[in-house]
Scaffold this motif. Structure first.
Motif, PDB file in Angstrom:
ATOM      1  N   VAL A   1      24.516  -7.815  25.888  1.00  0.00           N
ATOM      2  CA  VAL A   1      25.342  -7.691  24.694  1.00  0.00           C
ATOM      3  C   VAL A   1      26.816  -7.705  25.087  1.00  0.00           C
ATOM      4  N   GLY A   2      27.610  -8.480  24.366  1.00  0.00           N
ATOM      5  CA  GLY A   2      29.049  -8.517  24.576  1.00  0.00           C
ATOM      6  C   GLY A   2      29.779  -8.296  23.265  1.00  0.00           C
ATOM      7  N   LEU A   3      31.050  -8.597  23.251  1.00  0.00           N
ATOM      8  CA  LEU A   3      31.866  -8.367  22.065  1.00  0.00           C
ATOM      9  C   LEU A   3      31.917  -9.563  21.124  1.00  0.00           C
ATOM     10  N   GLY A   4      31.529 -10.744  21.608  1.00  0.00           N
ATOM     11  CA  GLY A   4      31.735 -11.973  20.860  1.00  0.00           C
ATOM     12  C   GLY A   4      31.018 -12.058  19.530  1.00  0.00           C
ATOM     13  N   LYS A   5      29.752 -11.685  19.488  1.00  0.00           N
ATOM     14  CA  LYS A   5      28.969 -11.846  18.260  1.00  0.00           C
ATOM     15  C   LYS A   5      29.521 -10.982  17.129  1.00  0.00           C
ATOM     16  N   THR A   6      29.843  -9.727  17.436  1.00  0.00           N
ATOM     17  CA  THR A   6      30.425  -8.854  16.413  1.00  0.00           C
ATOM     18  C   THR A   6      31.753  -9.405  15.937  1.00  0.00           C
ATOM     19  N   PHE A   7      32.579  -9.861  16.874  1.00  0.00           N
ATOM     20  CA  PHE A   7      33.849 -10.483  16.507  1.00  0.00           C
ATOM     21  C   PHE A   7      33.622 -11.626  15.518  1.00  0.00           C
ATOM     22  N   GLY A   8      32.706 -12.518  15.853  1.00  0.00           N
ATOM     23  CA  GLY A   8      32.447 -13.670  15.003  1.00  0.00           C
ATOM     24  C   GLY A   8      31.969 -13.297  13.614  1.00  0.00           C
ATOM     25  N   GLN A   9      31.096 -12.305  13.524  1.00  0.00           N
ATOM     26  CA  GLN A   9      30.571 -11.886  12.233  1.00  0.00           C
ATOM     27  C   GLN A   9      31.682 -11.357  11.326  1.00  0.00           C
ATOM     28  N   ILE A  10      32.584 -10.555  11.887  1.00  0.00           N
ATOM     29  CA  ILE A  10      33.651  -9.967  11.074  1.00  0.00           C
ATOM     30  C   ILE A  10      34.647 -11.028  10.622  1.00  0.00           C
ATOM     31  N   VAL A  11      34.992 -11.938  11.513  1.00  0.00           N
ATOM     32  CA  VAL A  11      35.917 -13.007  11.134  1.00  0.00           C
ATOM     33  C   VAL A  11      35.281 -13.916  10.086  1.00  0.00           C
TER      34      VAL A  11
ATOM     35  N   VAL B   1      22.745  -3.523  26.921  1.00  0.00           N
ATOM     36  CA  VAL B   1      21.312  -3.705  26.677  1.00  0.00           C
ATOM     37  C   VAL B   1      21.112  -4.345  25.308  1.00  0.00           C
ATOM     38  N   VAL B   2      20.345  -5.420  25.246  1.00  0.00           N
ATOM     39  CA  VAL B   2      20.108  -6.135  23.993  1.00  0.00           C
ATOM     40  C   VAL B   2      19.128  -5.346  23.128  1.00  0.00           C
ATOM     41  N   GLU B   3      19.528  -5.069  21.887  1.00  0.00           N
ATOM     42  CA  GLU B   3      18.694  -4.356  20.925  1.00  0.00           C
ATOM     43  C   GLU B   3      18.366  -5.289  19.764  1.00  0.00           C
ATOM     44  N   GLU B   4      17.494  -4.833  18.881  1.00  0.00           N
ATOM     45  CA  GLU B   4      17.032  -5.699  17.797  1.00  0.00           C
ATOM     46  C   GLU B   4      18.192  -6.234  16.956  1.00  0.00           C
ATOM     47  N   GLN B   5      19.195  -5.401  16.692  1.00  0.00           N
ATOM     48  CA  GLN B   5      20.309  -5.842  15.850  1.00  0.00           C
ATOM     49  C   GLN B   5      21.094  -6.982  16.502  1.00  0.00           C
ATOM     50  N   ASP B   6      21.021  -7.063  17.816  1.00  0.00           N
ATOM     51  CA  ASP B   6      21.750  -8.108  18.531  1.00  0.00           C
ATOM     52  C   ASP B   6      21.046  -9.458  18.464  1.00  0.00           C
TER      53      ASP B   6
ATOM     54  N   PHE C   1      47.133  -7.026  21.978  1.00  0.00           N
ATOM     55  CA  PHE C   1      46.433  -6.167  22.931  1.00  0.00           C
ATOM     56  C   PHE C   1      45.467  -5.283  22.159  1.00  0.00           C
ATOM     57  N   VAL C   2      44.249  -5.139  22.680  1.00  0.00           N
ATOM     58  CA  VAL C   2      43.207  -4.330  22.043  1.00  0.00           C
ATOM     59  C   VAL C   2      42.865  -3.157  22.956  1.00  0.00           C
ATOM     60  N   THR C   3      42.966  -1.952  22.438  1.00  0.00           N
ATOM     61  CA  THR C   3      42.677  -0.756  23.228  1.00  0.00           C
ATOM     62  C   THR C   3      41.179  -0.531  23.397  1.00  0.00           C
ATOM     63  N   ALA C   4      40.820   0.135  24.500  1.00  0.00           N
ATOM     64  CA  ALA C   4      39.425   0.517  24.752  1.00  0.00           C
ATOM     65  C   ALA C   4      39.271   2.031  24.720  1.00  0.00           C
ATOM     66  N   GLU C   5      40.243   2.717  24.134  1.00  0.00           N
ATOM     67  CA  GLU C   5      40.200   4.174  24.070  1.00  0.00           C
ATOM     68  C   GLU C   5      38.930   4.645  23.353  1.00  0.00           C
ATOM     69  N   GLY C   6      38.301   5.680  23.915  1.00  0.00           N
ATOM     70  CA  GLY C   6      37.168   6.316  23.257  1.00  0.00           C
ATOM     71  C   GLY C   6      35.837   5.617  23.404  1.00  0.00           C
ATOM     72  N   LEU C   7      35.778   4.539  24.180  1.00  0.00           N
ATOM     73  CA  LEU C   7      34.527   3.804  24.345  1.00  0.00           C
ATOM     74  C   LEU C   7      33.797   4.260  25.605  1.00  0.00           C
ATOM     75  N   ASN C   8      32.482   4.146  25.583  1.00  0.00           N
ATOM     76  CA  ASN C   8      31.649   4.644  26.687  1.00  0.00           C
ATOM     77  C   ASN C   8      31.166   3.519  27.600  1.00  0.00           C
ATOM     78  N   HIS C   9      30.848   3.897  28.839  1.00  0.00           N
ATOM     79  CA  HIS C   9      30.252   2.931  29.769  1.00  0.00           C
ATOM     80  C   HIS C   9      28.731   3.064  29.734  1.00  0.00           C
ATOM     81  N   LYS C  10      28.060   2.103  30.349  1.00  0.00           N
ATOM     82  CA  LYS C  10      26.592   2.040  30.308  1.00  0.00           C
ATOM     83  C   LYS C  10      25.923   2.862  31.403  1.00  0.00           C
ATOM     84  N   GLY C  11      26.729   3.630  32.151  1.00  0.00           N
ATOM     85  CA  GLY C  11      26.182   4.441  33.224  1.00  0.00           C
ATOM     86  C   GLY C  11      26.666   4.012  34.588  1.00  0.00           C
ATOM     87  N   ASP C  12      27.322   2.841  34.648  1.00  0.00           N
ATOM     88  CA  ASP C  12      27.793   2.336  35.939  1.00  0.00           C
ATOM     89  C   ASP C  12      29.295   2.536  36.155  1.00  0.00           C
ATOM     90  N   LYS C  13      29.966   3.137  35.153  1.00  0.00           N
ATOM     91  CA  LYS C  13      31.408   3.445  35.212  1.00  0.00           C
ATOM     92  C   LYS C  13      32.293   2.202  35.247  1.00  0.00           C
TER      93      LYS C  13
END
Length: 261
Positions: free
Chosen positions: A83-93, A46-51, A225-237
């Motif tokens: 929302v995906g992972l790309g924007k955060t990735f780009g900001q940190i790099v 879900v797109v939020e203001e920070q996105d 390889f990047v782990t997804a341990e400890g991350l949550n789903h959006k309700g759809d599993k």
């Protein structure tokens, strides 16, 4: 009333035009990253203001092939894109590389199996040719910058009895073809783990596909390889939630910076 409205529209059009036509940095200062895979690379959060907050040093190639400020949703494969992972990735790099601008090339296609990522293959659910469409976008992007990495998140559609056993071999073939396409045989390739959500058991086939991802650093040069341990789903599993996508972007960025430090 009409004149103020016209002025307001003119203002917005001028802002859009300046964003779309903004001068780009020198080619060696414009780091490009290819985003490939299925829906968890495209993003379904879900797109939020920070996105919606843009960073002037993080751009994306729009659906129309223009470089514009990166903002979620970046992908356009399906109406559900978010929302995906790309924007955060780009900001940190970008933060880790002062003086450099990041260019993200969104090409993921929701639901696509790895076999859809071959020349000439038509993928009916999105009425698209994932590989061929990506090639066109890469050809548009590469003259402006230097490809620095390929981000891959995919595997759910191949976690079946018919497809899982051949996945590892197909993944290595894909990596080789992508590197040949971008003429960069040593460009970093980073694969992310499929969602490991509490209370959502994995099938043996999904474990097999996951093993192919995890084994990459031992079996293919310049991969991570990047782990997804400890991350949550959006309700759809199936899909990560918005916070999880941002965290996944951080993990991809950490892997990339570790590979290139």
């Amino acid at each position: 009333m009409i004149r103020p409205l016209i002025c307001l529209l003119a203002f917005f059009f001028s802002v859009f035009a300046s964003a779309a036509d903004a001068p780009l940095p020198a080619k060696d200062k414009f780091y490009l990253f290819l985003l490939v895979g299925q829906s968890n690379m495209a993003g379904r959060g879900v797109v939020e203001e920070q996105d919606k907050v843009v960073n002037p040093r993080v751009l994306m190639l729009s659906k129309e092939g223009q470089w514009v400020p990166a903002m979620d949703p970046m992908h356009f494969d399906k109406p559900a894109a978010g929302v995906g992972l790309g924007k955060t990735f780009g900001q940190i790099v970008a933060e880790a590389n002062p003086g450099v601008t990041i260019g993200l090339i969104p090409c993921a296609v929701g639901g696509s199996p790895i076999d859809a990522w071959k020349p000439g293959v038509f993928y009916p659910p999105t009425k698209s040719h994932p590989w061929d469409d990506m090639v066109k976008r890469v050809e548009t992007a590469l003259p402006a910058g230097t490809l620095k990495g390929i981000l891959w998140h995919q595997g759910e559609s191949d976690s079946t009895a018919e497809l899982a056993t051949a996945y590892g071999e197909k993944l290595h073939d894909l990596i080789n073809r992508l590197r040949e396409l971008v003429k960069a045989p040593e460009v970093p390739f980073i694969a992310g783990q499929m969602g490991k959500f509490d209370g959502v058991p994995w099938s043996p086939e999904k474990v097999l596909v996951d093993k192919a991802h995890q084994d990459l650093p031992k079996s293919a040069p310049r991969t991570a390889f990047v782990t997804a341990e400890g991350l949550n789903h959006k309700g759809d599993k199936v899909h990560f939630d918005s916070a999880a996508y941002r965290e996944l972007g951080k993990r991809y960025a950490a892997a990339y910076l570790q590979m290139t430090k």
